[in-house]
Structure formats: C-alpha cells, structure tokens
Write a protein that holds these residues in place. Structure first.
Motif, short mmCIF file in Angstrom:
data_model
loop_
_atom_site.label_atom_id
_atom_site.label_comp_id
_atom_site.label_asym_id
_atom_site.label_seq_id
_atom_site.Cartn_x
_atom_site.Cartn_y
_atom_site.Cartn_z
N THR A 173 -65.05 -34.83 -77.52
CA THR A 173 -64.19 -34.50 -76.39
C THR A 173 -64.91 -33.50 -75.50
O THR A 173 -65.45 -32.50 -75.98
N VAL A 174 -64.93 -33.78 -74.20
CA VAL A 174 -65.50 -32.83 -73.24
C VAL A 174 -64.41 -31.87 -72.81
O VAL A 174 -63.32 -32.28 -72.40
N ARG A 175 -64.67 -30.59 -72.94
CA ARG A 175 -63.71 -29.56 -72.52
C ARG A 175 -64.13 -29.06 -71.14
O ARG A 175 -65.15 -28.40 -70.98
N TRP A 176 -63.33 -29.42 -70.14
CA TRP A 176 -63.62 -29.01 -68.77
C TRP A 176 -63.05 -27.61 -68.52
O TRP A 176 -62.24 -27.10 -69.30
N ASP A 177 -63.47 -27.01 -67.40
CA ASP A 177 -63.05 -25.64 -67.06
C ASP A 177 -63.36 -24.72 -68.24
O ASP A 177 -62.54 -23.90 -68.64
N ALA A 178 -64.56 -24.87 -68.78
CA ALA A 178 -64.94 -24.12 -69.98
C ALA A 178 -66.36 -23.60 -69.85
O ALA A 178 -67.26 -24.05 -70.59
N PRO A 179 -66.62 -22.67 -68.94
CA PRO A 179 -67.98 -22.14 -68.79
C PRO A 179 -68.35 -21.21 -69.93
O PRO A 179 -67.51 -20.46 -70.44
N VAL A 180 -69.61 -21.28 -70.35
CA VAL A 180 -70.12 -20.31 -71.31
C VAL A 180 -70.41 -19.02 -70.56
O VAL A 180 -71.20 -19.00 -69.61
N VAL A 181 -69.76 -17.94 -70.95
CA VAL A 181 -69.91 -16.66 -70.24
C VAL A 181 -70.60 -15.60 -71.09
O VAL A 181 -70.90 -14.51 -70.61
N GLU B 112 -68.79 -17.22 -76.17
CA GLU B 112 -67.64 -16.76 -75.40
C GLU B 112 -67.43 -17.72 -74.24
O GLU B 112 -68.34 -17.98 -73.45
N ILE B 113 -66.22 -18.25 -74.15
CA ILE B 113 -65.91 -19.30 -73.18
C ILE B 113 -64.89 -18.77 -72.19
O ILE B 113 -63.84 -18.25 -72.57
N GLY B 114 -65.18 -18.91 -70.89
CA GLY B 114 -64.27 -18.47 -69.84
C GLY B 114 -63.42 -19.61 -69.32
O GLY B 114 -63.17 -20.59 -70.00
N GLY B 115 -62.97 -19.48 -68.08
CA GLY B 115 -62.13 -20.50 -67.47
C GLY B 115 -60.76 -19.97 -67.13
O GLY B 115 -60.42 -18.81 -67.40
N VAL C 93 -68.53 -30.15 -76.57
CA VAL C 93 -69.17 -30.20 -75.26
C VAL C 93 -68.31 -29.43 -74.27
O VAL C 93 -67.12 -29.74 -74.10
N LEU C 94 -68.90 -28.42 -73.63
CA LEU C 94 -68.19 -27.57 -72.68
C LEU C 94 -68.80 -27.75 -71.30
O LEU C 94 -70.02 -27.88 -71.17
N ASP C 95 -67.97 -27.76 -70.26
CA ASP C 95 -68.49 -27.84 -68.90
C ASP C 95 -67.71 -26.90 -68.01
O ASP C 95 -66.47 -26.82 -68.11
N ALA C 96 -68.42 -26.20 -67.13
CA ALA C 96 -67.79 -25.21 -66.26
C ALA C 96 -66.93 -25.86 -65.17
O ALA C 96 -66.01 -25.23 -64.65
N LEU C 97 -67.21 -27.11 -64.80
CA LEU C 97 -66.45 -27.77 -63.74
C LEU C 97 -65.02 -28.06 -64.19
O LEU C 97 -64.76 -28.26 -65.38
#
Length: 492
Positions: free
Chosen positions: A115-123, A135-138, A31-35
């Motif tokens: 596990t939720v991965r924060w600061d992980a926007p899909v770019v 591809e994951i940014g942050g 689980v990835l979240d941009a926040l």
C-alpha cells in the motif's frame, strides 16, 4: 509504533519497483510519498532494452508492451541511433508514458499487498545497530515507524538524502528544455525531431493515439527550478525553433527542465540507501533516467532481501554502491556530452556533422547505443569468463518440465545455478537458490559488446539477471566466494 522490514520513501517507478522486488522475496514493505496523491504527470516517456529485459524477468513487461509503441531508432544529442540489430529480444525503445509504467507497477505492488501511503513525507530519522526509526509528517501530524532499512527513492530533492547528510555535488543548469503533452491538428507523418543551428533542438513523439510529447531545448535560456512555463510560452518557443507549432492544442501538462547534473557522493549511510533520482540527476538526453532508477531498484532489492532473510554478509550491501554508482556516473558523463553537442555556434555545428558521420559506422553506433540502452553493463566479478558480470542472455532452454527461457526462470527473483551439461557439478542449495538442469540448442550465445561466445557448461545467475560466475569446463567447481554468498551462515 508500526514496524516493517523496509521503508521506501517515494512512489515513483524506482520506489514501486523496489517494493515489488522486496515483497516478491517475502519482505514487509511500507511505501511513503510526500505528495497528496499521484499526479498522472509523465516526465519520462519510454524504456530501453535492458529495462524491458528486467521487467520481463519479473513478468511485468507484457502489459507495457501492449500499451507502448516500439521505436527502433533512438538518438544521441538528436543524432539518430538505430537499435534494430542489438542482441536482445527487445531491440527498440518502447515509447510509453511514465504514468502508464507507474500504473502497471502499482498494480503489481497491490497484488503483493503493498500500500502506498500518500501525504506521508519523511521528515526525520535516527538509526542504531538494529534498525531505523523514521519520522513521518503530513496533514495528520507526526507519526513514527521502525524498519530494518530506509531507502530514499524520493527524487532529485530527496529529503532522505538531505537528512542523511549525503553531498550532491555536480554542475548547474546551462540551458532549458520544455516539454508538453498535447494533441496536434497537423501531426508529423513520423517521428519528428531536429536541430536548429545556433538555437536548439526540438522533437515530437506520439505517446498514445492522438497524444504527442513535444520537446524544445534552448541554450540561450536558463530558467530557475521553481519557474512556471505556460502553454503559450511553450508554443512560442517550439515554433521559433521547429518552424511550426504542428497545430498543438489541448495540453495535458507543460513542464521544464535543465541540464544540471548531480551525483550523490555515496549511496549508503549505515541502514539508509539512495536509489533513482535521489542518487543522481542529469539532463534527460536519450531517456535514460527512469531506466537507471528501475535498474538501481532491482540491484538493491535482492541484496536487501539476502541480508534480511538469508543473513548474507553486510559486504553484499556495499556492492550496491560499487556496482551502480559507476553506471550512473557514465550516464551523467554521456548526457553532459550530449548537451555539449547541442550548443549553438559553428564549432559545435562542425562537431555534430562529424559525429553524425561517425555514428553511421556500426562499431560507433553499437558502442553508443549499448551504453544508452545499458546492455553493455559489466560488473566486476571474481570470474574471468566473458559472460561473468554481464546480463545473462535470455536463451531458450528445455528442462524436464518442458521449454522455457532464462527470463522465465528468473520470475521468482531468486539466484539460479543453471547447469547446461549433465556432468557439470551440483550444489546443495539449502533453500537459498534454485538449481536448474537444462539444455540449449544454441551452441553460441550473443553477448552485447562482446560478440558470440560458446554456450557455458554452468553458470550462476543473480536475481537481477547478471551472471555472477560461469564456466566452460563441466568439471569445474563453484569457487568458495560464491558458495559463501549462496549459502550464508551469518545471522543478524
């Protein structure tokens, strides 16, 4: 490069519910979240009967019931709608902040090693016949992950939807709603809502002891999406419409929204799916949005698991869109209608008066309320039984292991072939589903939108709690269509 079965973009209620569904069925999930972290803000403030049933099916409801406040009256454009006689164990709206719903779901996800991965926007992403490379940014730079599927649960501004090139057509905002979670020096004795002719609507609902959700809606104001609303702005607007500020103070947060309504023109692009607000946004009338997203997740979860774990045919994944897109379209339709019923002017005032009278009629109240609560959803199936395609009633049963009920049987999130007559046909499961022989003391089962029907002799229940097939004939055999779904032979 890390690999997993499914990558979920977005750690809101939809994304968390999907993660729990997939992990319960043995799949690996990221689980990835941009926040940068969870905000604790609570845009949604309650859940309806069908969502409570879905959560109960997974053993997730008790904690929310303990923290929420059941209210038997909902509304349609501010016109009260009583839910108390609906055929469900939960004939009410549970008032509970979104933050507490997310806390309960995240706790279950953690138990399942999500596990939720924060600061992980899909770019970015690229897909092939075998999977998706995401591809994951942050702030830590670009990373990559490979999965069999990617699901965008990342909200109305979904990056996944944009990257997939999926159109998000609809209508722009024509009004503005403002909300604030506050303390009140002069709280109302009961739920407080109303409509000021020619101006807008207001409401005050207690979310937790001492804390209230106040909402004011204005049809003479349209704010841009990025605009800010201060607490003073909110208090001035609420006072003008409601005629009092209820002594509001100590705001937790203040926000605003509009009645823009948009719908993804497709929910799937190959191995990429959309769910929740990433697929549909609408005016939050009647509190339907979070409910819609959670039910999207439960519909999609078992189908992804069937494809990945059991080798189910790819056509099963296509039914996610064919089933859930019409449900969302109906929500957009009824929320647009509610916006229209709240517009200023003598013509709308007259229409509201007539609608208010009509909703006092049981047939109208049930028709509107069952739509808002999603208790009347009827998916297309190859079976003509009145229960087929509808959510299965949570009937009390007795099995060889003792008393139980259907929702408890659904806890493992597996299909169930339920036999209620010991002469009904058996079916070899090959490990893909559970067969249960049980008895029910009730000769008739209540089905919202249909009425009481004779208890079936046998039925096939999907993991999301909908009836795929049912029969009153104990000698009837399960059609090959469902045998093929339950015992797939395809390999991926």
């Amino acid at each position: 490069m890390d690999t997993t079965d499914v990558v979920i973009a977005g750690a809101g209620p939809t994304g968390l519910m999907l993660a729990c569904e997939l992990r319960a069925l043995g799949l690996a999930v990221a689980v990835l979240d941009a926040l940068p972290a969870r905000t604790g803000e609570s845009r949604a403030g309650g859940i309806h009967a069908r969502t409570m049933e879905v959560l109960d099916q997974r053993g997730l409801l008790d904690g929310m019931l303990a923290q929420g406040d059941p209210r038997q009256v909902g509304h349609f454009a501010g016109i009260p709608v009583n839910f108390s006689d609906y055929a469900t164990r939960y004939p009410f709206t549970l008032v509970i902040p979104q933050s507490l719903i997310e806390r309960e779901l995240e706790s279950r996800a953690a138990e399942l090693d999500v596990t939720v991965r924060w600061d992980a926007p899909v770019v970015g992403y690229r897909q092939d016949a075998y999977g998706v490379e995401i591809e994951i940014g942050g702030s830590n730079g670009i990373r990559r992950m490979r999965a069999a599927y990617l699901v965008g649960c990342d909200g109305g501004r979904s990056a996944v939807r944009k990257l997939a090139g999926i159109d998000f057509a609809g209508t722009d905002a024509t009004m503005t709603g403002m909300l604030a979670d506050v303390e009140l020096a002069d709280p109302p004795a009961e739920q407080f809502f109303g409509h000021r002719r020619g101006m807008g609507d207001f409401s005050a609902v207690q979310l937790q002891p001492g804390w209230y959700r106040l909402v004011v809606q204005r049809h003479d104001l349209v704010l841009e999406r990025g605009a800010t609303v201060s607490f003073d702005d909110f208090r001035a607007n609420f006072t003008e419409i409601a005629g009092t500020d209820l002594g509001m103070h100590s705001p937790r947060w203040v926000s605003h929204y509009g009645d823009a309504a948009r719908h993804a023109d497709r929910y799937r692009a190959g191995r990429v799916f959309l769910a929740g607000d990433a697929a549909h946004i609408h005016y939050p009338a009647g509190g339907q949005g979070l409910n819609l997203g959670v039910q999207d997740a439960v519909n999609l979860g078992w189908k992804l698991a069937a494809a990945l774990r059991d080798g189910a045919d790819d056509d099963l994944l296509d039914t996610y869109e064919s089933e859930r897109r019409p449900v969302a379209a109906r929500v957009l339709h009824n929320t647009r209608a509610q916006t229209a019923l709240s517009r200023p002017g003598p013509h709308t005032d007259a229409l509201r008066d007539i609608m208010g009278d009509l909703i006092t009629l049981d047939d109208v109240r049930h028709r509107i309320g069952l739509m808002i609560t999603a208790l009347d959803i009827d998916y297309d199936t190859a079976s003509d039984h009145p229960l087929a395609g509808r959510r299965v009633p949570d009937a009390d049963l007795v099995t060889a292991d003792g008393p139980t009920r259907i929702h408890e049987l659904l806890r493992p999130a597996r299909p169930i072939f339920l036999r209620l007559d010991d002469t009904s046909p058996t079916l070899e499961s090959n490990g893909h589903f559970d067969t249960v022989l049980a008895s029910s003391h009730a000769n008739h089962w209540p089905v919202p939108g249909v009425g009481d029907i004779p208890r079936p002799a046998a039925l096939l229940i999907r993991p999301d709690g909908y009836t795929a097939w049912a029969t009153d004939d104990p000698t009837a055999a399960l059609p090959d269509t469902f045998r093929n779904w339950l015992t797939p032979t395809a390999t991926h």
